[in-house]
Design a protein around this motif. Sequence first.
Motif, PDB file in Angstrom:
ATOM      1  N   GLY A  12       0.829  -1.194   0.000  1.00 30.30           N
ATOM      2  CA  GLY A  12       0.000   0.000   0.000  1.00 30.30           C
ATOM      3  C   GLY A  12       0.864   1.245   0.000  1.00 30.30           C
ATOM      4  O   GLY A  12       2.098   1.178   0.043  1.00 30.30           O
ATOM      5  N   ALA A  13       0.208   2.387   0.004  1.00 24.65           N
ATOM      6  CA  ALA A  13       0.930   3.653  -0.066  1.00 24.65           C
ATOM      7  C   ALA A  13       1.841   3.851   1.144  1.00 24.65           C
ATOM      8  O   ALA A  13       2.981   4.304   1.011  1.00 24.65           O
ATOM      9  N   ALA A  14       1.341   3.506   2.332  1.00 28.42           N
ATOM     10  CA  ALA A  14       2.136   3.709   3.546  1.00 28.42           C
ATOM     11  C   ALA A  14       3.380   2.826   3.537  1.00 28.42           C
ATOM     12  O   ALA A  14       4.486   3.279   3.858  1.00 28.42           O
ATOM     13  N   GLU A  15       3.194   1.558   3.151  1.00 27.64           N
ATOM     14  CA  GLU A  15       4.343   0.655   3.106  1.00 27.64           C
ATOM     15  C   GLU A  15       5.334   1.086   2.021  1.00 27.64           C
ATOM     16  O   GLU A  15       6.551   1.041   2.231  1.00 27.64           O
ATOM     17  N   ALA A  16       4.823   1.500   0.885  1.00 27.48           N
ATOM     18  CA  ALA A  16       5.701   1.952  -0.196  1.00 27.48           C
ATOM     19  C   ALA A  16       6.521   3.159   0.238  1.00 27.48           C
ATOM     20  O   ALA A  16       7.725   3.249  -0.048  1.00 27.48           O
ATOM     21  N   THR A  17       5.888   4.090   0.936  1.00 28.54           N
ATOM     22  CA  THR A  17       6.606   5.260   1.437  1.00 28.54           C
ATOM     23  C   THR A  17       7.683   4.850   2.431  1.00 28.54           C
ATOM     24  O   THR A  17       8.795   5.384   2.423  1.00 28.54           O
ATOM     25  N   GLN A  18       7.349   3.885   3.264  1.00 34.21           N
ATOM     26  CA  GLN A  18       8.310   3.399   4.256  1.00 34.21           C
ATOM     27  C   GLN A  18       9.510   2.741   3.565  1.00 34.21           C
ATOM     28  O   GLN A  18      10.664   2.952   3.948  1.00 34.21           O
ATOM     29  N   ARG A  19       9.231   1.940   2.523  1.00 33.30           N
ATOM     30  CA  ARG A  19      10.311   1.271   1.798  1.00 33.30           C
ATOM     31  C   ARG A  19      11.183   2.289   1.058  1.00 33.30           C
ATOM     32  O   ARG A  19      12.405   2.149   0.994  1.00 33.30           O
ATOM     33  N   LEU A  20      10.543   3.299   0.492  1.00 32.51           N
ATOM     34  CA  LEU A  20      11.298   4.346  -0.175  1.00 32.51           C
ATOM     35  C   LEU A  20      12.174   5.092   0.831  1.00 32.51           C
ATOM     36  O   LEU A  20      13.342   5.378   0.557  1.00 32.51           O
ATOM     37  N   SER A  21      11.626   5.406   1.984  1.00 30.21           N
ATOM     38  CA  SER A  21      12.395   6.102   3.018  1.00 30.21           C
ATOM     39  C   SER A  21      13.574   5.260   3.484  1.00 30.21           C
ATOM     40  O   SER A  21      14.663   5.791   3.745  1.00 30.21           O
ATOM     41  N   ALA A  22      13.384   3.943   3.578  1.00 26.81           N
ATOM     42  CA  ALA A  22      14.478   3.063   3.990  1.00 26.81           C
ATOM     43  C   ALA A  22      15.608   3.109   2.963  1.00 26.81           C
ATOM     44  O   ALA A  22      16.795   3.155   3.324  1.00 26.81           O
ATOM     45  N   LEU A  23      15.253   3.102   1.683  1.00 24.51           N
ATOM     46  CA  LEU A  23      16.276   3.189   0.645  1.00 24.51           C
ATOM     47  C   LEU A  23      17.023   4.520   0.717  1.00 24.51           C
ATOM     48  O   LEU A  23      18.265   4.557   0.675  1.00 24.51           O
ATOM     49  N   LEU A  80      18.192  13.088 -11.500  1.00 22.74           N
ATOM     50  CA  LEU A  80      18.674  11.722 -11.292  1.00 22.74           C
ATOM     51  C   LEU A  80      18.112  11.149 -10.001  1.00 22.74           C
ATOM     52  O   LEU A  80      17.677   9.990  -9.950  1.00 22.74           O
ATOM     53  N   HIS A  81      18.108  11.962  -8.932  1.00 27.35           N
ATOM     54  CA  HIS A  81      17.569  11.502  -7.649  1.00 27.35           C
ATOM     55  C   HIS A  81      16.065  11.260  -7.742  1.00 27.35           C
ATOM     56  O   HIS A  81      15.542  10.304  -7.165  1.00 27.35           O
ATOM     57  N   LEU A  82      15.366  12.121  -8.474  1.00 27.20           N
ATOM     58  CA  LEU A  82      13.927  11.918  -8.665  1.00 27.20           C
ATOM     59  C   LEU A  82      13.677  10.610  -9.407  1.00 27.20           C
ATOM     60  O   LEU A  82      12.812   9.814  -9.022  1.00 27.20           O
ATOM     61  N   GLY A  83      14.425  10.376 -10.482  1.00 28.42           N
ATOM     62  CA  GLY A  83      14.274   9.132 -11.225  1.00 28.42           C
ATOM     63  C   GLY A  83      14.586   7.914 -10.387  1.00 28.42           C
ATOM     64  O   GLY A  83      13.933   6.874 -10.494  1.00 28.42           O
ATOM     65  N   LEU A  84      15.578   8.033  -9.504  1.00 26.67           N
ATOM     66  CA  LEU A  84      15.920   6.925  -8.627  1.00 26.67           C
ATOM     67  C   LEU A  84      14.732   6.533  -7.752  1.00 26.67           C
ATOM     68  O   LEU A  84      14.421   5.351  -7.594  1.00 26.67           O
ATOM     69  N   MET A  85      14.044   7.544  -7.197  1.00 28.69           N
ATOM     70  CA  MET A  85      12.878   7.259  -6.361  1.00 28.69           C
ATOM     71  C   MET A  85      11.726   6.686  -7.187  1.00 28.69           C
ATOM     72  O   MET A  85      11.025   5.765  -6.753  1.00 28.69           O
ATOM     73  N   GLN A  86      11.547   7.196  -8.386  1.00 33.81           N
ATOM     74  CA  GLN A  86      10.505   6.673  -9.265  1.00 33.81           C
ATOM     75  C   GLN A  86      10.774   5.217  -9.626  1.00 33.81           C
ATOM     76  O   GLN A  86       9.862   4.386  -9.623  1.00 33.81           O
ATOM     77  N   GLY A  87      12.033   4.918  -9.936  1.00 39.03           N
ATOM     78  CA  GLY A  87      12.376   3.541 -10.282  1.00 39.03           C
ATOM     79  C   GLY A  87      12.180   2.583  -9.127  1.00 39.03           C
ATOM     80  O   GLY A  87      11.726   1.455  -9.317  1.00 39.03           O
ATOM     81  N   ALA A  88      12.502   3.043  -7.921  1.00 39.11           N
ATOM     82  CA  ALA A  88      12.322   2.193  -6.742  1.00 39.11           C
ATOM     83  C   ALA A  88      10.847   1.895  -6.501  1.00 39.11           C
ATOM     84  O   ALA A  88      10.456   0.744  -6.255  1.00 39.11           O
ATOM     85  N   LEU A  89      10.008   2.925  -6.586  1.00 44.00           N
ATOM     86  CA  LEU A  89       8.572   2.732  -6.349  1.00 44.00           C
ATOM     87  C   LEU A  89       7.949   1.874  -7.443  1.00 44.00           C
ATOM     88  O   LEU A  89       7.057   1.057  -7.185  1.00 44.00           O
ATOM     89  N   SER A  90       8.395   2.048  -8.676  1.00 43.84           N
ATOM     90  CA  SER A  90       7.872   1.222  -9.767  1.00 43.84           C
ATOM     91  C   SER A  90       8.256  -0.235  -9.596  1.00 43.84           C
ATOM     92  O   SER A  90       7.458  -1.138  -9.856  1.00 43.84           O
ATOM     93  N   GLU A  91       9.483  -0.468  -9.144  1.00 45.41           N
ATOM     94  CA  GLU A  91       9.981  -1.833  -8.983  1.00 45.41           C
ATOM     95  C   GLU A  91       9.159  -2.611  -7.959  1.00 45.41           C
ATOM     96  O   GLU A  91       8.945  -3.827  -8.112  1.00 45.41           O
ATOM     97  N   ILE A  92       8.699  -1.952  -6.899  1.00 43.16           N
ATOM     98  CA  ILE A  92       7.918  -2.656  -5.873  1.00 43.16           C
ATOM     99  C   ILE A  92       6.413  -2.569  -6.137  1.00 43.16           C
ATOM    100  O   ILE A  92       5.608  -2.911  -5.286  1.00 43.16           O
ATOM    101  N   ARG A  93       6.056  -2.082  -7.329  1.00 44.31           N
ATOM    102  CA  ARG A  93       4.653  -1.983  -7.765  1.00 44.31           C
ATOM    103  C   ARG A  93       3.838  -1.140  -6.779  1.00 44.31           C
ATOM    104  O   ARG A  93       2.727  -1.509  -6.383  1.00 44.31           O
ATOM    105  N   ALA A  94       4.393  -0.011  -6.405  1.00 47.04           N
ATOM    106  CA  ALA A  94       3.738   0.866  -5.437  1.00 47.04           C
ATOM    107  C   ALA A  94       2.561   1.588  -6.087  1.00 47.04           C
ATOM    108  O   ALA A  94       2.588   1.884  -7.292  1.00 47.04           O
ATOM    109  N   PRO A  95       1.529   1.895  -5.316  1.00 42.46           N
ATOM    110  CA  PRO A  95       0.395   2.661  -5.842  1.00 42.46           C
ATOM    111  C   PRO A  95       0.671   4.161  -5.871  1.00 42.46           C
ATOM    112  O   PRO A  95      -0.220   4.953  -6.132  1.00 42.46           O
TER     113      PRO A  95
END
Length: 235
Positions: free
Chosen positions: A131-142, A181-196
Amino acid sequence: MTRNDRTTDDGSRRQALLEVLRDSDAPLGVTELAGRLGVHPNTVRFHLDALVTQGLVDRRLEKPSGRGRPRTVHTPRPGMDRGGQRQYQLLAKILLGQLSTGPDAGAAAEDAGRNWGGYLVEPVPPTHQPGAAEATQRLSALMTDLGFAPEPDSEAAERIRLRHCPFLELAEEFTSTLCPLHLGLMQGALSEIRAPITATSLEPFAEPDACIVKLSPTRAPAQITDPTGIPGEAR
């Protein structure tokens, strides 16, 4: 003597040991090295152990030439000195400068970031939909692992504050390239985990002590039809 002074002294002693070994036409033992450097053999043993561990010196036993134990000798390992100065920031400047001169440099940097973001993020099982909360948490961890010190924005749940930039000096000079580049990095991470959700923007230096990342949903809520035949949002 402070800890920094001791570290510097150790480095000087080890560099001196390496120079003696490199100047020698034959392998040297501890006693020979101690004599050439004018230090106690135990000091030589201590620094040799460190150099062997670092992969800078090879240690072996000589074939015995008579009675007694075979002699332990040391030789410098072939190759460049790995203890020298590094200039990675200069390399980064050269590469960013070259990238910045290309057509649509920001888009190219964003694409590169997306590729690496998908590679760096911790994957999720194929059957799991975060979900959105978990995806945000995973992004923050990265972003924490990468040194950005992220924290939720107290004023808006869909924003993240990046309180530290591990490339600050480069970001100040190459904002139009490095920040995409940093924006794309975050986009790629969220896309990889199929985040909403996805990262839709990164505002560099939006605050004196932070950059701001904006997160937005990637898709609208699914529609269902209830028993009365009236469409409504999925619950």
